[in-house]
Design an enzyme around this catalytic site. Sequence first.
Site, PDB file in Angstrom:
ATOM      1  N   ASN A 360       0.705  -1.230   0.028  1.00  8.51           N
ATOM      2  CA  ASN A 360      -0.170  -0.086  -0.109  1.00  8.51           C
ATOM      3  C   ASN A 360       0.832   1.238   0.100  1.00  8.51           C
ATOM      4  OD1 ASN A 360      -2.051   1.844   1.904  1.00  8.51           O
ATOM      5  ND2 ASN A 360      -3.039   0.907   0.321  1.00  8.51           N
ATOM      6  N   HIS A 405      -0.823   4.730   0.935  1.00  8.99           N
ATOM      7  CA  HIS A 405      -1.874   4.876  -0.150  1.00  8.99           C
ATOM      8  C   HIS A 405      -3.336   5.213   0.454  1.00  8.99           C
ATOM      9  CE1 HIS A 405      -3.908   4.032  -3.964  1.00  8.99           C
ATOM     10  NE2 HIS A 405      -2.531   4.532  -4.564  1.00  8.99           N
ATOM     11  N   CYS A 406      -3.630   4.603   1.385  1.00  7.60           N
ATOM     12  CA  CYS A 406      -5.001   4.759   2.295  1.00  7.60           C
ATOM     13  C   CYS A 406      -5.013   5.981   2.948  1.00  7.60           C
ATOM     14  CB  CYS A 406      -5.312   3.640   3.078  1.00  7.60           C
ATOM     15  SG  CYS A 406      -5.446   1.970   2.285  1.00  7.60           S
ATOM     16  N   MET A 407      -3.925   6.495   3.272  1.00  3.57           N
ATOM     17  CA  MET A 407      -3.948   7.914   4.230  1.00  3.57           C
ATOM     18  C   MET A 407      -3.842   9.108   3.346  1.00  3.57           C
ATOM     19  SD  MET A 407      -1.998   6.793   7.723  1.00  3.57           S
ATOM     20  CE  MET A 407      -0.565   6.494   7.157  1.00  3.57           C
TER      21      MET A 407
END
Length: 418
Positions: A360, A405-407
């Site tokens: 990620n 990537h998520c944050m």
Amino acid sequence: MSQAIPQVGVHSEVGKLRKVLVCSPGLAHQRLTPSNCDELLFDDVMWVNQAKRDHFDFVSKMRERGVEVLEMHNLLTETVQNPAALKWILDRKITPDNVGIGLVDEVRAWLEGLEPRALAEFLIGGVAASDIAGAERSKVLTLFRDYLGKSSFVLPPLPNMMFTRDTSCWIYGGVTLNPMHWPARRQETLLVAAVYKFHPAFTDAKFDVWYGDPDRDHGMATLEGGDVMPIGRGVVLVGMGERTSRQAVGQLAQALFAKGAAERVIVAGLPNSRASMHLDTVFSFCDRDLVTVFPEVVNRIVPFTLRPGGDARYGIDIEREDKPFVDVVAQALGLKSLRVVETGGNDFAAEREQWDDGNNMVCIEPGVVVGYDRNTYTNTLLRKAGVEVITIGSSELGRGRGGGHCMTCPVLRDPVDY
């Protein structure tokens, strides 16, 4: 007030990252307990102060590389200072469906009496029965508190707001306002939509809303940004698994094609699993021609392509791909192949590192990524492949199953020549 963004648009996964939206840990994470964290989609409670330090380090490292970082609490604080924006939010958030018919007036009046910074904190962090002062508490609220307990929520917290990737997606010159899969996340989109609608940083920018409307019931159509990647050349990758449904994929493709925003949507059929809840948990770009993948899942992806055409009523042509997903992506970018770095270590280590968001990665420019420090095997393999891996602390931030990537929700990113 924050400076206006002169331009928005995300035109690749690896081009220079210019502007990004994040949401720091805060009150919402202080509300996590062993009894509610599962419902709120976290695996465990957080040491919040350490999470704040690690997130600050993450933001600092992006800023050191020239990225303008917009923080959600700050944007929302500035947004609610606009009376029209505050009314728009509260009209939609403080309703009988959300707080109960007997609490609408009292909760709204209490929120309207807060200073903007505190109001933003409670909108994201939730409102517990004990937050509303005793002198102002009505009979209904008193009964609510006595029956359910003082730690019960009038408005639930939104700890997953930290994963800004999911609530909206900037795809080329426009954005989506995503109907989220789990109830614990659905109220996030309303707050992001308010910022995009009312904050000067976005009102001065020109962009389309491709899909999604907080005022609409989307039924079975759910879309989350961790599944969406605009990779360039008019191509968008969309994962379809636990969080993003086929109903939303079709409507997104239809909207993009109708406005000429994309020429091809490559759909990645994923297993329905929390470990691979989004495409970016098993696949992410680290350079213009290099991806990191968790082969256990990526090798099982069922790829198919949506293009304009086909049935005149819907304007979409669908085709099952006969090549592996990674090869389909390479071909779409005009490349003979993509360099692939698999999750590192033996079978046990690889499964652990994928769970800990080793795949990620967020790319801040070609060949430069940010990821968690704990994924030592995968980070080492990426470095051997020529990628600069900037690491951040992971012990607390990763408890909600999301990495760099998520944050991050990229707002402005350069294209890449292929």
